[in-house]
Write an enzyme that holds these catalytic residues in place. Structure first.
Site, PDB file in Angstrom:
ATOM      1  N   GLY A 127       0.787  -1.243   0.000  1.00 26.52           N
ATOM      2  CA  GLY A 127       0.000   0.000   0.000  1.00 26.52           C
ATOM      3  C   GLY A 127       0.810   1.279   0.000  1.00 26.52           C
ATOM      4  O   GLY A 127       0.415   2.269  -0.600  1.00 26.52           O
ATOM      5  N   GLU A 176       3.677   4.534   5.900  1.00 30.04           N
ATOM      6  CA  GLU A 176       2.438   3.772   5.754  1.00 30.04           C
ATOM      7  C   GLU A 176       1.448   4.541   4.891  1.00 30.04           C
ATOM      8  O   GLU A 176       1.453   5.777   4.885  1.00 30.04           O
ATOM      9  CB  GLU A 176       1.806   3.555   7.139  1.00 30.04           C
ATOM     10  CG  GLU A 176       1.763   2.134   7.629  1.00 30.04           C
ATOM     11  CD  GLU A 176       0.992   1.152   6.776  1.00 30.04           C
ATOM     12  OE1 GLU A 176       0.947   1.282   5.541  1.00 30.04           O
ATOM     13  OE2 GLU A 176       0.455   0.209   7.346  1.00 30.04           O
ATOM     14  N   ASP A 177       0.597   3.821   4.191  1.00 33.05           N
ATOM     15  CA  ASP A 177      -0.464   4.487   3.435  1.00 33.05           C
ATOM     16  C   ASP A 177      -1.545   5.022   4.369  1.00 33.05           C
ATOM     17  O   ASP A 177      -1.946   6.171   4.273  1.00 33.05           O
ATOM     18  CB  ASP A 177      -1.064   3.537   2.370  1.00 33.05           C
ATOM     19  CG  ASP A 177      -1.444   2.159   2.924  1.00 33.05           C
ATOM     20  OD1 ASP A 177      -1.290   1.916   4.140  1.00 33.05           O
ATOM     21  OD2 ASP A 177      -1.905   1.319   2.124  1.00 33.05           O
ATOM     22  N   ASP A 182      -5.293   2.467  10.384  1.00 35.20           N
ATOM     23  CA  ASP A 182      -6.705   2.155  10.602  1.00 35.20           C
ATOM     24  C   ASP A 182      -6.858   1.680  12.053  1.00 35.20           C
ATOM     25  O   ASP A 182      -6.927   2.495  12.968  1.00 35.20           O
ATOM     26  CB  ASP A 182      -7.090   1.096   9.558  1.00 35.20           C
ATOM     27  CG  ASP A 182      -8.561   0.787   9.521  1.00 35.20           C
ATOM     28  OD1 ASP A 182      -9.370   1.687   9.716  1.00 35.20           O
ATOM     29  OD2 ASP A 182      -8.919  -0.390   9.285  1.00 35.20           O
ATOM     30  N   PHE A 203     -14.148   3.164   3.472  1.00 34.57           N
ATOM     31  CA  PHE A 203     -13.111   2.317   2.882  1.00 34.57           C
ATOM     32  C   PHE A 203     -12.699   3.000   1.585  1.00 34.57           C
ATOM     33  O   PHE A 203     -13.517   3.243   0.709  1.00 34.57           O
ATOM     34  CB  PHE A 203     -13.607   0.893   2.621  1.00 34.57           C
ATOM     35  CG  PHE A 203     -12.478  -0.015   2.245  1.00 34.57           C
ATOM     36  CD1 PHE A 203     -11.676  -0.587   3.216  1.00 34.57           C
ATOM     37  CD2 PHE A 203     -12.186  -0.255   0.913  1.00 34.57           C
ATOM     38  CE1 PHE A 203     -10.597  -1.385   2.873  1.00 34.57           C
ATOM     39  CE2 PHE A 203     -11.100  -1.057   0.560  1.00 34.57           C
ATOM     40  CZ  PHE A 203     -10.312  -1.621   1.533  1.00 34.57           C
ATOM     41  N   ARG A 244      -4.913   0.462  -6.961  1.00 37.90           N
ATOM     42  CA  ARG A 244      -3.716   1.098  -6.394  1.00 37.90           C
ATOM     43  C   ARG A 244      -3.164   2.166  -7.318  1.00 37.90           C
ATOM     44  O   ARG A 244      -2.519   3.099  -6.882  1.00 37.90           O
ATOM     45  CB  ARG A 244      -2.616   0.050  -6.163  1.00 37.90           C
ATOM     46  CG  ARG A 244      -2.951  -1.016  -5.127  1.00 37.90           C
ATOM     47  CD  ARG A 244      -1.685  -1.785  -4.772  1.00 37.90           C
ATOM     48  NE  ARG A 244      -1.937  -3.028  -4.064  1.00 37.90           N
ATOM     49  CZ  ARG A 244      -2.109  -3.128  -2.745  1.00 37.90           C
ATOM     50  NH1 ARG A 244      -2.102  -2.054  -1.988  1.00 37.90           N
ATOM     51  NH2 ARG A 244      -2.316  -4.298  -2.180  1.00 37.90           N
TER      52      ARG A 244
HETATM   53  P1  IMP Z   1      -4.469  -1.460  10.463  1.00 33.03           P
HETATM   54  O1  IMP Z   1      -3.530  -2.560  10.826  1.00 33.03           O
HETATM   55  O2  IMP Z   1      -5.899  -1.819  10.777  1.00 33.03           O
HETATM   56  O3  IMP Z   1      -4.094  -0.112  11.013  1.00 33.03           O
HETATM   57  O4  IMP Z   1      -4.488  -1.376   8.910  1.00 33.03           O
HETATM   58  C1  IMP Z   1      -3.504  -0.841   8.187  1.00 33.03           C
HETATM   59  C2  IMP Z   1      -3.512  -1.388   6.772  1.00 33.03           C
HETATM   60  O5  IMP Z   1      -4.807  -1.719   6.309  1.00 33.03           O
HETATM   61  C3  IMP Z   1      -3.017  -0.303   5.871  1.00 33.03           C
HETATM   62  O6  IMP Z   1      -1.643  -0.490   5.658  1.00 33.03           O
HETATM   63  C4  IMP Z   1      -3.809  -0.508   4.598  1.00 33.03           C
HETATM   64  O7  IMP Z   1      -3.054  -1.303   3.714  1.00 33.03           O
HETATM   65  C5  IMP Z   1      -5.039  -1.252   4.998  1.00 33.03           C
HETATM   66  N1  IMP Z   1      -6.227  -0.360   5.032  1.00 33.03           N
HETATM   67  C6  IMP Z   1      -6.804   0.235   6.096  1.00 33.03           C
HETATM   68  N2  IMP Z   1      -7.860   0.996   5.757  1.00 33.03           N
HETATM   69  C7  IMP Z   1      -7.958   0.887   4.409  1.00 33.03           C
HETATM   70  C8  IMP Z   1      -8.841   1.479   3.434  1.00 33.03           C
HETATM   71  O8  IMP Z   1      -9.769   2.263   3.718  1.00 33.03           O
HETATM   72  N3  IMP Z   1      -8.599   1.129   2.152  1.00 33.03           N
HETATM   73  C9  IMP Z   1      -7.592   0.280   1.754  1.00 33.03           C
HETATM   74  N4  IMP Z   1      -6.734  -0.276   2.637  1.00 33.03           N
HETATM   75  C10 IMP Z   1      -6.922   0.021   3.947  1.00 33.03           C
HETATM   76 MG    MG Z   2      -0.772  -1.339   4.095  1.00 29.06          MG
END
Ligand code: IMP
Ligand code: MG
Length: 195
Positions: A49, A104-105, A108, A162, A175
């Site tokens: 990402g 990081e992208d 979440d 999302f 992407r």
């Molecule tokens: P976390 O571990 O829940 O914080 O998620 C982080 C990862 O989930 C990020 O590196 C993204 O790749 C993916 N992610 C979280 N939210 C989204 C979204 O809205 N769209 C696409 N990918 C997401």
């Molecule tokens: Mg990611």
């Protein structure tokens, strides 16, 4: 062969290419100011990402940095995190005694970042900063802390949608959109091969 315009799958654009580029420049200036050439950091992008963000960001950093990637799997092909990230491809660099900027992208739940920060700490990084293009604080389940003198650099605060584009995917697609947007709801009900 029919040309498919994936932009037609987007309900609304949240950040345009220009808005992203301007914000990436600001983040890069801030990071350039915060580090010295003698202690230039290792930039670690979280694949897949963050790769587009990483590529744009590092080209605007005026320090003798190095660049690496790490791969974490947590999402499968859905839109909800499994909550158990695992490192499926580790760094090539030795980060012992070095400053690291994790790129990081989006943050979440925070699961991915807290797992990666622990990992880099265990490898002896002297500081770990986080540079995330997007942050969804309303969805946070795990809080993460930067290490040492590290800082949290954040591009934009993201509403609880999302989103796709600029590196972010749904089922590995979208992407390559140059902007960040919300997918039309009907797209979630398709199989990845039909998107
Ligand atoms: P976390 O571990 O829940 O914080 O998620 C982080 C990862 O989930 C990020 O590196 C993204 O790749 C993916 N992610 C979280 N939210 C989204 C979204 O809205 N769209 C696409 N990918 C997401
Ligand atoms: Mg990611």
């Amino acid at each position: 062969m029919a040309i498919i315009n994936i932009g037609d799958h987007i309900e609304k654009v949240l950040w345009t290419e220009k808005q992203i580029s301007d914000r990436v420049s600001n983040l890069a200036s801030e990071i350039t100011r915060d580090f010295s050439a003698a202690a230039a950091p290792v930039f670690v992008g979280v694949a897949t990402g963050a790769l587009i963000f990483l590529a744009d960001l590092v080209r605007k950093i005026h320090l003798p940095i190095t660049v690496d990637v790490i791969r974490v799997d947590s999402y499968g092909s859905g839109t909800v995190s499994s909550g158990k990230p695992s490192i499926s491809c580790d760094l090539k660099s030795d980060v012992q005694g070095k400053h690291v900027v994790l790129v990081e992208d989006i943050v979440d739940t925070g699961n991915t970042l807290s797992c990666l920060i622990e990992h880099l700490k265990a490898k002896g990084a002297s500081s770990v900063s986080v540079c995330a293009l997007l942050d969804k604080p309303s969805r946070r389940k795990v809080s993460f802390e930067v290490v040492g003198d590290g800082k949290f650099y954040r591009g934009f605060q993201c509403p609880d949608y999302f989103i796709v584009g600029y590196g972010l995917d749904f089922a590995e697609k979208y992407r390559n959109l140059p902007y960040v947007g919300v997918l039309k709801p009907e797209m979630y009900n398709k199989y990845p091969s039909e998107i």
